[in-house]
Design a protein around this motif. Structure first.
Motif, PDB file in Angstrom:
ATOM      1  N   MET A  14      89.180  10.841  46.908  1.00  0.00           N
ATOM      2  CA  MET A  14      88.504  10.281  45.738  1.00  0.00           C
ATOM      3  C   MET A  14      87.428  11.213  45.185  1.00  0.00           C
ATOM      4  O   MET A  14      87.277  11.344  43.976  1.00  0.00           O
ATOM      5  N   SER A  15      86.673  11.860  46.063  1.00  0.00           N
ATOM      6  CA  SER A  15      85.667  12.793  45.548  1.00  0.00           C
ATOM      7  C   SER A  15      86.334  13.980  44.863  1.00  0.00           C
ATOM      8  O   SER A  15      85.855  14.490  43.843  1.00  0.00           O
ATOM      9  N   VAL A  46      87.240  12.787  41.446  1.00  0.00           N
ATOM     10  CA  VAL A  46      86.092  12.800  40.536  1.00  0.00           C
ATOM     11  C   VAL A  46      85.863  14.216  40.001  1.00  0.00           C
ATOM     12  O   VAL A  46      85.544  14.403  38.823  1.00  0.00           O
ATOM     13  N   LEU A 102      78.482   8.253  40.249  1.00  0.00           N
ATOM     14  CA  LEU A 102      79.780   7.854  40.793  1.00  0.00           C
ATOM     15  C   LEU A 102      80.205   8.793  41.910  1.00  0.00           C
ATOM     16  O   LEU A 102      80.687   8.351  42.956  1.00  0.00           O
ATOM     17  N   ARG A 103      80.008  10.085  41.726  1.00  0.00           N
ATOM     18  CA  ARG A 103      80.396  11.048  42.753  1.00  0.00           C
ATOM     19  C   ARG A 103      79.642  10.772  44.064  1.00  0.00           C
ATOM     20  O   ARG A 103      80.235  10.776  45.141  1.00  0.00           O
ATOM     21  N   VAL A 127      81.054   7.613  45.678  1.00  0.00           N
ATOM     22  CA  VAL A 127      82.379   7.852  46.239  1.00  0.00           C
ATOM     23  C   VAL A 127      82.272   8.641  47.535  1.00  0.00           C
ATOM     24  O   VAL A 127      82.959   8.343  48.527  1.00  0.00           O
ATOM     25  N   GLU A 138      83.561   7.437  51.171  1.00  0.00           N
ATOM     26  CA  GLU A 138      84.487   8.201  52.014  1.00  0.00           C
ATOM     27  C   GLU A 138      83.894   8.449  53.396  1.00  0.00           C
ATOM     28  O   GLU A 138      84.606   8.379  54.409  1.00  0.00           O
ATOM     29  N   THR A 158      89.064   1.117  44.414  1.00  0.00           N
ATOM     30  CA  THR A 158      88.294   2.253  43.907  1.00  0.00           C
ATOM     31  C   THR A 158      89.201   3.345  43.343  1.00  0.00           C
ATOM     32  O   THR A 158      89.126   3.669  42.143  1.00  0.00           O
ATOM     33  N   ALA A 159      90.065   3.901  44.174  1.00  0.00           N
ATOM     34  CA  ALA A 159      90.945   4.981  43.709  1.00  0.00           C
ATOM     35  C   ALA A 159      91.896   4.488  42.631  1.00  0.00           C
ATOM     36  O   ALA A 159      92.179   5.207  41.664  1.00  0.00           O
ATOM     37  N   LEU A 177      89.988   4.323  39.391  1.00  0.00           N
ATOM     38  CA  LEU A 177      89.732   5.678  38.886  1.00  0.00           C
ATOM     39  C   LEU A 177      90.973   6.225  38.183  1.00  0.00           C
ATOM     40  O   LEU A 177      90.873   6.849  37.120  1.00  0.00           O
ATOM     41  N   CYS A 188      82.228   0.778  45.152  1.00  0.00           N
ATOM     42  CA  CYS A 188      81.988   1.716  46.256  1.00  0.00           C
ATOM     43  C   CYS A 188      80.794   1.262  47.098  1.00  0.00           C
ATOM     44  O   CYS A 188      80.852   1.255  48.340  1.00  0.00           O
TER      45      CYS A 188
END
Length: 580
Positions: A438-439, A442, A472-473, A476, A480, A496-497, A500, A566
């Motif tokens: 996810m990161s 982003v 957001l980053r 996330v 994680e 979440t994912a 996104l 998140c």
């Protein structure tokens, strides 16, 4: 904010289960089924199409696999006869044409033919586009353009019809529909141009272009179409695992003519994969659903869109990945690549693809909206469409033509392509934790947004996005880190994912489909690229400004919602650790 830990990235690794699936595949069974499909002209709702659907369903029943025969109505479009005659020729021979799906009709339509020089020279600004279109009024247009938007603009400008030049001397089928799936009331009025629109082969098109350089030509155009509502059946089979969460493996069974590689091999491969997964069902963690769509080519993804509409809640709650098969088993295919949502991460893709390529594989390509990529609105994070191509990346010439016959299939390539899908489905069905980077996603979002920003004029401002994206980053990355060591993370990843992916790849609500047109990532923002007050008409400029602001508000608003999701999951897991 707690200290962000280093994330352990999930890479692809072969397992005993995936090797068992791959090793159990039977090439002769696949090829026998491909041959069977090639004897049926599988148009949606036709007798052969329904027979193909029934054979798939009966095979599932023979294997003891629960199967649903999903029946629906579809607004289908099939081309009929079409021709062009040049007036004044000593022998007035008919030039064969191939009408596009959802073309308008014409009967001996007589008009002057004009060549669209801009289509051969390159693009133009929006203001130049209006001047270009003004020359089409009352004319038939010969062009290299073949898009829905071009057809709409030509119709509004008063063009009587369009002939698009294909890059080969083959009768190739294309589509004109701008509606993804079955139309809503407004679509019937605005999103079917209704203009006669057909394709002409390369040599005939270039000959007409050359003749127009010597003076005007008057031509007569005839196009017949068969358009209307038909009933169709789609087999959907489910191999039940220990969890209600499932991997969706899909491919369309409707095809042009024999449709050996598009999409007979995929149909047969899915039948064989269903057999192997059924035989290994006691080892399945998540379930696997196999769906054979109709309405793909002749209904503009109507089958998968109908399924989405009528199974929306189940898809949203339980579907973890969508793996799509389209154009497989082609002679000469020596490269396997990915078009993907990018959420599994480039490292995962590279490790997987190394097993199917000589040397280092091509990097993954972000998904575009085509080929039954219907399911973004249901927050499904992983969408992967393997691309079975050639090193030179040239398209197989027989695509959508009569040349797509059984002799174009290489049995070894068909087996390879089936293994690719089988190993992917096996991984997503049985991995302990879904490989959501996810990161990294982003970062992908930011890179695409920065690229858009570089091409924006001063009236289009993305600055409100950056602080929200930064928060957001961080959220996330915290999520994680908190997921490490946790079990049952599927729901957190879907929330979440999946969201996104939705806000990156769509511009509409979760309950509707975006138009069936070629569109980049963040399409609602990207449409402002390169626009200035000087090269754009005033009304259109204002309209794009309005769209841009609304899409920017949507993006920042939805990112804030993901940010809160998140934080909620992170707090839950931190509280669990604190209570241990």
């Amino acid at each position: 904010m707690k200290k962000i830990k280093d994330k352990k990235r999930i890479l692809y690794e072969k397992t005993e289960f995936s090797e068992a699936v791959s090793g159990a595949l039977d090439k002769s069974r696949i090829m026998k089924d491909v041959e069977m499909f090639c004897r049926l002209d599988r148009y949606t709702g036709s007798r052969d199409g329904e027979e193909a659907a029934e054979r798939i369903a009966e095979r599932m029943e023979e294997l003891g696999i629960p199967v649903e025969r999903e029946k629906y109505q579809v607004y289908r479009s099939l081309p009929g006869a079409a021709s062009l005659r040049v007036q004044g020729d000593s022998i007035e021979a008919a030039v064969p044409l191939t009408p596009y799906v959802y073309s308008g009709t014409a009967k001996d339509l007589e008009a002057e033919l004009v060549f669209d020089r801009t289509s051969a020279a390159g693009g133009c600004s929006q203001r130049e586009q209006r001047a270009r279109m003004a020359g089409f009024s009352g004319k038939l247009v010969l062009t290299y353009e073949n898009s829905f938007s071009f057809a709409c603009e030509a119709k509004r400008a008063g063009a009587l019809g369009v002939l698009t030049i294909w890059h080969a001397d083959l009768a190739h089928h294309g589509t004109l529909g701008g509606v993804w799936g079955t139309p809503e009331p407004e679509d019937l009025v605005w999103h079917y141009p209704g203009i006669p629109f057909a394709e002409i082969g390369k040599s005939a098109g270039e000959e007409l272009q050359k003749r127009l350089e010597s003076g005007p030509l008057t031509v007569r155009l005839s196009i017949e179409m068969c358009q209307g509502i038909v009933s169709s059946t789609m087999p959907v089979a489910r191999i039940q695992g220990r969890s209600e969460k499932f991997v969706l493996v899909s491919g369309h069974y409707d095809s042009w003519y024999e449709g050996a590689t598009d999409n007979g091999v995929a149909n047969a491969a899915m039948m064989e994969l269903a057999r192997v997964f059924q035989e290994n069902r006691e080892r399945l963690e998540r379930s696997v659903v196999f769906a054979w769509w109709s309405g793909h080519s002749d209904g503009r993804y109507a089958g998968s869109a109908w399924y989405y509409d009528h199974h929306w809640e189940e898809l949203k709650e339980n579907c973890v990945a969508h793996i799509n098969m389209d154009i497989c088993g082609c002679k000469g295919s020596d490269v396997v690549g990915f078009q993907t949502s990018m959420l599994e991460g480039a490292d995962f893709d590279r490790e997987f693809l190394r097993g199917f390529n000589e040397g280092e594989p091509d990097p993954p390509v972000s998904m575009t909206r085509f080929a039954d990529q219907t399911f973004w609105g249901a927050d499904i994070p992983f969408a992967i469409m393997p691309k079975f191509i050639k090193k030179d990346h040239e398209m197989f010439y027989w695509w959508h033509t009569r040349e797509d016959t059984f002799d174009k299939v290489d049995p070894e390539v068909a087996l390879r392509d089936t293994r690719v899908i089988g190993e992917l489905a096996a991984f997503f069905a049985n991995c302990g934790k879904l490989p959501a980077d996810m990161s990294g996603f982003v970062d992908f979002m930011e890179s695409r947004l920065r690229a858009i920003e570089e091409r924006l004029g001063g009236d289009f401002d993305l600055s409100p996005v950056w602080p929200v994206l930064g928060r957001l980053r961080e959220a996330v990355m915290d999520l994680e880190a908190s997921m490490e060591g946790q079990e049952n993370t599927d729901d957190a990843i879907l929330e979440t994912a999946g969201e996104l992916a939705r806000i990156t790849y769509t511009a509409s609500s979760p309950y509707h489909q975006d138009p069936a047109v070629k569109a980049p990532v963040f399409s609602g923002l990207a449409m402002a690229e390169g626009l200035t007050r000087e090269n754009t008409e005033e009304e259109y400029y204002l309209a794009v400004q309005t769209r841009f602001v609304r899409q920017r508000n949507r993006l920042t608003g939805q990112m804030k919602q993901v940010l809160e999701i998140c934080r909620r999951w992170t707090a839950r897991w931190e509280n669990q650790e604190g209570n241990m």
